[in-house]
Design a protein around this motif. Structure first.
Motif, PDB file in Angstrom:
ATOM      1  N   PHE A  35       0.728  -1.204  -0.011  1.00  0.00           N
ATOM      2  CA  PHE A  35       0.056   0.045  -0.051  1.00  0.00           C
ATOM      3  C   PHE A  35       1.035   1.238   0.205  1.00  0.00           C
ATOM      4  O   PHE A  35       1.922   1.256   0.459  1.00  0.00           O
ATOM      5  N   TYR A  37       0.125   5.188   1.286  1.00  0.00           N
ATOM      6  CA  TYR A  37      -0.714   6.463   1.914  1.00  0.00           C
ATOM      7  C   TYR A  37      -0.194   7.743   1.990  1.00  0.00           C
ATOM      8  O   TYR A  37       0.925   7.737   1.936  1.00  0.00           O
ATOM      9  N   GLN A  39      -0.088  11.524   3.956  1.00  0.00           N
ATOM     10  CA  GLN A  39      -0.576  12.096   5.296  1.00  0.00           C
ATOM     11  C   GLN A  39      -0.235  13.705   4.940  1.00  0.00           C
ATOM     12  O   GLN A  39       1.148  13.997   5.138  1.00  0.00           O
ATOM     13  N   SER A  42      -2.704  17.825   7.897  1.00  0.00           N
ATOM     14  CA  SER A  42      -4.056  17.696   8.649  1.00  0.00           C
ATOM     15  C   SER A  42      -3.897  16.637   9.346  1.00  0.00           C
ATOM     16  O   SER A  42      -4.818  16.055  10.520  1.00  0.00           O
ATOM     17  N   GLY A  43      -3.206  15.424   8.983  1.00  0.00           N
ATOM     18  CA  GLY A  43      -3.016  14.491   9.768  1.00  0.00           C
ATOM     19  C   GLY A  43      -3.615  13.180   9.421  1.00  0.00           C
ATOM     20  O   GLY A  43      -3.196  11.977   9.412  1.00  0.00           O
ATOM     21  N   GLU A  44      -4.608  13.323   8.488  1.00  0.00           N
ATOM     22  CA  GLU A  44      -5.185  11.898   7.982  1.00  0.00           C
ATOM     23  C   GLU A  44      -4.571  11.141   6.980  1.00  0.00           C
ATOM     24  O   GLU A  44      -3.910  11.805   6.030  1.00  0.00           O
ATOM     25  N   LEU A  45      -4.704  10.003   7.129  1.00  0.00           N
ATOM     26  CA  LEU A  45      -3.920   9.068   5.888  1.00  0.00           C
ATOM     27  C   LEU A  45      -4.710   8.791   5.013  1.00  0.00           C
ATOM     28  O   LEU A  45      -5.783   8.213   5.197  1.00  0.00           O
ATOM     29  N   PHE A  47      -5.566   7.033   1.428  1.00  0.00           N
ATOM     30  CA  PHE A  47      -5.081   5.718   0.864  1.00  0.00           C
ATOM     31  C   PHE A  47      -5.111   6.165  -0.539  1.00  0.00           C
ATOM     32  O   PHE A  47      -5.712   6.693  -1.344  1.00  0.00           O
ATOM     33  N   ARG A  50      -3.460  -0.162  -3.630  1.00  0.00           N
ATOM     34  CA  ARG A  50      -3.425  -1.290  -2.939  1.00  0.00           C
ATOM     35  C   ARG A  50      -2.814  -2.227  -3.958  1.00  0.00           C
ATOM     36  O   ARG A  50      -3.471  -2.263  -5.205  1.00  0.00           O
ATOM     37  N   PHE A  91       3.676   7.219   3.130  1.00  0.00           N
ATOM     38  CA  PHE A  91       3.952   6.085   3.941  1.00  0.00           C
ATOM     39  C   PHE A  91       3.645   4.669   2.759  1.00  0.00           C
ATOM     40  O   PHE A  91       2.609   4.667   2.392  1.00  0.00           O
ATOM     41  N   LEU A 105      -1.347  -4.114   9.039  1.00  0.00           N
ATOM     42  CA  LEU A 105      -0.457  -3.407   8.152  1.00  0.00           C
ATOM     43  C   LEU A 105       1.148  -2.911   8.906  1.00  0.00           C
ATOM     44  O   LEU A 105       1.157  -2.560  10.045  1.00  0.00           O
ATOM     45  N   PHE A 107       3.963  -0.653   8.511  1.00  0.00           N
ATOM     46  CA  PHE A 107       4.276   0.696   7.804  1.00  0.00           C
ATOM     47  C   PHE A 107       5.810   1.098   7.960  1.00  0.00           C
ATOM     48  O   PHE A 107       6.500   0.735   8.656  1.00  0.00           O
ATOM     49  N   GLY A 108       6.408   1.742   6.808  1.00  0.00           N
ATOM     50  CA  GLY A 108       7.702   2.356   6.817  1.00  0.00           C
ATOM     51  C   GLY A 108       7.476   3.423   7.568  1.00  0.00           C
ATOM     52  O   GLY A 108       6.603   3.868   8.109  1.00  0.00           O
ATOM     53  N   THR A 109       8.805   4.187   7.870  1.00  0.00           N
ATOM     54  CA  THR A 109       8.744   5.550   8.569  1.00  0.00           C
ATOM     55  C   THR A 109       8.413   6.595   7.905  1.00  0.00           C
ATOM     56  O   THR A 109       8.433   7.727   8.629  1.00  0.00           O
TER      57      THR A 109
END
Lengths: 117, 115
Positions: A35, A37, A39, A42-45, A47, A50, A91, A105, A107-109
């Protein structure tokens, strides 16, 4: 063990430049999902895409494209003609399709992309 | 309408306070998740709920207590937190919890600061 590496911590480009965000993953499973994503501040991940491990076709969606290479365990993301609105943390994430397991999931950094006007 | 909403967006609390984070999904999904995002660290999965039943608890300290009264709502009750618990707490939902790995959709997060 599962692991996702995004070696690029921060990238800065000027508007209209193309930029590629790297993602390298590790897994012992033959069936898995990848995946991306976004960000924004505003903070929301949000999508973006996939892909499953059996589908190595590259994908293009507008200015976004993804290059999936199983041979190098990479799933890189390219933004063509970048815009200031593309500035965000991106991400990459991995999930293994284990029978009976939950949808976990890894996640990478993340890579912080700054697009300068 | 936004798929996954979270309230409050920002929260400052003392170490002795009790507060709750709320998440609501409007997507008709059956699974909900809590993640913690700390600075310079990957997102950490905290809890997974499937049809209101907790199916995963990733060694989270007991000062974090989740609650899922129905498939649309998820709470995270907080008490006697530590300053290192300051982070962005993200809620997500998916059609099912696995194993076919449905896409997870995230809310905007609650920025928590513990003084």
């Amino acid at each position: 063990a599962q692991k996702v590496t995004q070696a690029q911590t921060e990238i800065s480009v000027v508007e209209k430049e193309d930029v590629t965000l790297d993602c390298v993953y590790e897994t012992r499973d033959t069936t898995y999902y990848l995946f991306w994503y976004k960000q924004p501040p505003s903070g929301e991940l949000v999508f973006l895409i996939r892909r499953n491990s059996f589908d190595e076709q590259n994908e293009i969606s507008g200015r976004y494209s993804w290059n999936f290479q199983k041979s190098t365990s990479s799933f890189n993301f390219t933004i063509t003609a970048s815009q200031v609105v593309d500035s965000a943390v991106y991400f990459c994430a991995l999930s293994e399709a284990q029978r009976g397991a939950t949808n976990k999931l890894i996640f990478g950094t993340g890579t912080l992309l700054a697009v300068q006007p | 309408e936004t798929g996954v909403t979270q309230t409050p967006r920002h929260l400052v609390m003392g170490m002795t306070n009790k507060k709750s984070l709320k998440c609501e999904q409007h997507l008709g999904h059956n699974a909900m998740y809590w993640y913690k995002q700390s600075a310079k660290k990957p997102l950490e999965l905290m809890f997974v709920y499937s049809l209101e039943e907790r199916v995963e608890n990733n060694s989270v300290p007991s000062r974090f207590s989740p609650e899922c009264p129905n498939s649309s709502h998820l709470f995270l009750h907080l008490h006697t937190l530590q300053p290192e618990d300051s982070a962005l707490y993200l809620c997500a939902s998916s059609q099912d919890p696995g194993p076919n790995t449905d896409t997870q959709y995230f809310g905007p997060g609650t920025r928590l600061t513990v003084l």
